[in-house]
Design a protein around this motif. Structure first.
Motif, short mmCIF file in Angstrom:
data_model
loop_
_atom_site.label_atom_id
_atom_site.label_comp_id
_atom_site.label_asym_id
_atom_site.label_seq_id
_atom_site.Cartn_x
_atom_site.Cartn_y
_atom_site.Cartn_z
N THR A 40 0.84 -1.20 0.00
CA THR A 40 0.00 0.00 0.00
C THR A 40 0.88 1.25 0.00
N ILE A 41 0.46 2.24 -0.78
CA ILE A 41 1.05 3.57 -0.74
C ILE A 41 -0.04 4.55 -0.31
N ILE A 42 0.26 5.35 0.70
CA ILE A 42 -0.64 6.44 1.09
C ILE A 42 0.02 7.74 0.66
N ASN A 43 -0.59 8.43 -0.28
CA ASN A 43 -0.01 9.67 -0.80
C ASN A 43 -0.61 10.87 -0.08
N LEU A 55 -0.07 -2.74 -6.20
CA LEU A 55 -0.22 -2.11 -4.90
C LEU A 55 -1.55 -1.38 -4.81
N THR A 56 -2.01 -1.18 -3.59
CA THR A 56 -3.14 -0.29 -3.34
C THR A 56 -2.59 1.11 -3.14
N MET A 57 -3.22 2.10 -3.78
CA MET A 57 -2.79 3.49 -3.58
C MET A 57 -3.95 4.29 -3.02
N ILE A 58 -3.65 5.03 -1.95
CA ILE A 58 -4.63 5.91 -1.33
C ILE A 58 -4.17 7.34 -1.59
N HIS A 59 -5.03 8.11 -2.21
CA HIS A 59 -4.66 9.43 -2.71
C HIS A 59 -5.64 10.46 -2.17
N ILE A 60 -5.12 11.58 -1.67
CA ILE A 60 -5.97 12.62 -1.10
C ILE A 60 -6.30 13.66 -2.16
N SER A 61 -7.58 13.85 -2.39
CA SER A 61 -8.07 14.82 -3.37
C SER A 61 -8.69 16.02 -2.65
N SER A 62 -9.42 16.84 -3.40
CA SER A 62 -9.86 18.12 -2.86
C SER A 62 -11.22 18.53 -3.40
#
Length: 483
Positions: free
Chosen positions: A241-244, A283-290
């Motif tokens: 997992t990647i948390i961006n 991988l799982t990627m978690i990305h913060i949007s707006s």
């Protein structure tokens, strides 16, 4: 033993988490037989991981009684036989509550087993001329072999009942020398990598995962996400997992020529590099949007609304969302008005109140605060329950407010009067200033995240707690928090 023809394709979970036994349809006639040994679409529909195999190996065993293992490898495997029969034995050698669990089964050409990373694999041939076939999702190398975990075939604690006693079987000297369970070092779980770990959300994630050795944090001083060397220097197979949490967030600065370049470099180019790594390594990627991906013309924004950014920052976040959406395993968390550790709107208002300054605050931009402790908890929840991948809105709950309303709440909480805050329109506030256009309504619909089982706390409650901590640390007068 004859092959069982015309079985239905099925998958059965075993007592070892992630170890799955498959019955395979085998079609035969006077010429021989045929089977689909691996069918990505059909098997994924049964619940098997889409583990993207990259290497296909065959182990030919001339004599019955040939015994190999027990090897836990740093990749997933899908094993079957193309001729003959085997007795398979699997032991969970991963860190966790199922460490030491054992499962055994007999395999012919109509049965296969999916073996997750870290589960020890071994087999004994029951017939001469047995061909053992396995797909793996990483390439074998001498360096990768150094990450194997081994267990002795004769270990007394797992007590595998081999059909042919080991003293009569054919074993390699290496397999005979493997350690007993008491001396086995369990295979560590794959890691989660948090990038952008020095910001407000990164700080909240550090606190949330402080006792979790599986989570690695890198901040701006540790890496440059726009540098290809960062990606080449890591063994990404060791992560799942990647948390961006990294982003260029200077909304007004992004409108300048240099700021526009910087915003695209961080919010799009770096995100594209992360996405490529996620896709190539499953991988799982978690990305913060707006909320800035919207123009703010609707009273409430759902996850399904067409993107319509008003400014450069919003355009880069929308482009980043489009890139991340191509990753098969992704979570895009769309949020607004983030409040965490360090300088932010609430700390600024509290400071003004303490110094007796009466500010003019925008009163025609409407939305909800998002406290980083809830945003971090939401990330943890989605991953832990394996929620459906996709985009989720996440802010704190409660009635939407204007910035001026929130400022007045802060003034009241620190013991100043609400009437110290005066409201002005966005147009009035930015008159004569170089600034980016902003959405007037940033309210995000929370139905989808609640349906996924996460219920964010009320923004009012979190604001009371947050300001109380500021009062406590600074010596402001304040008033009691609500419960």
């Amino acid at each position: 033993m004859s092959i069982a023809f015309s079985k239905s394709l099925s998958a059965t979970q075993t007592a070892i988490p992630g170890l799955i036994v498959c019955d395979l349809p085998v079609h035969g006639d006077n010429r021989g037989w045929f089977k689909e040994n691996w069918h990505r679409e059909k098997m994924a529909a049964l619940g098997l991981p889409d583990f993207t195999p990259v290497q296909n190996n065959i182990s030919f065993n001339e004599k019955a009684g040939t015994t190999r293992g027990i090897h836990a490898e740093p990749w997933d495997k899908f094993v079957s036989v193309s001729s003959g029969r085997i007795f398979g034995a699997w032991v969970d050698l991963r860190v966790g509550p199922s460490f030491g669990a054992v499962f055994t089964a007999e395999l012919d050409s109509s049965k296969a087993v999916f073996i997750p990373r870290g589960v020890g694999n071994s087999f004994q041939t029951l017939e001469d001329n047995t061909s053992y076939v396995y797909l793996v999702n990483d390439h074998w190398s001498a360096e990768a072999q150094s990450h194997y975990t081994f267990l002795n075939l004769a270990d007394e604690s797992v007590a595998i009942e081999w059909p042919i006693p080991l003293e009569e079987a054919e074993l390699s000297d290496k397999d005979k020398a493997h350690p007993r369970m008491a001396d086995v070092c369990p295979m560590a779980a794959k890691q989660t990598l948090v990038v952008g770990a020095d910001g407000q959300l990164g700080s909240a994630l550090r606190e949330l995962y402080a006792d979790d050795a599986k989570v690695e944090f890198v901040g701006r001083v540790d890496c440059d996400l726009t540098d290809d060397n960062f990606y080449a220097s890591r063994n990404w197979k060791g992560y799942d997992t990647i948390i961006n949490a990294a982003a260029f967030t200077a909304v007004d600065a992004a409108e300048s020529p240099d700021g526009r370049t910087a915003a695209w470099k961080v919010n799009v180019d770096a995100v594209t590099k992360l996405a490529r790594v996620a896709i190539e390594n499953s991988l799982t990627m978690i990305h913060i949007s707006s909320d800035y991906v919207f123009d703010g013309t609707l009273s409430e924004h759902t996850e399904y609304e067409q993107l319509s950014p008003l400014n450069v920052y919003g355009q880069t976040k929308a482009a980043g969302d489009a890139v991340v959406s191509l990753i098969p395993r992704h979570y895009i968390l769309r949020t607004s008005w983030v409040i965490g550790s360090g300088n932010n709107f609430v700390t600024t208002m509290a400071s003004l109140a303490e110094r007796g300054i009466s500010p003019s605050v925008v009163n025609d931009q409407i939305g909800r605060l998002t406290f980083t402790q809830d945003l971090a908890a939401c990330i943890q929840h989605l991953v832990s329950v394996t929620a459906p991948y996709g985009t989720y809105n996440i802010t704190n709950d409660g009635d939407p407010q204007s910035w001026a309303d929130i400022a007045a709440d802060v003034f009241e909480l620190v013991g100043a009067g609400r009437d110290c805050v005066s409201g002005v329109s966005t147009a009035e506030y930015f008159a004569g200033k170089t600034s980016a256009a902003r959405p007037l309504n940033s309210s995000l619909d929370l139905a989808k995240i609640k349906a996924a089982g996460f219920f964010p706390a009320a923004a009012k409650k979190r604001l009371d707690m947050y300001v109380a901590s500021l009062v406590s640390s600074s010596g402001m007068s304040g008033r009691p928090t609500t419960t």
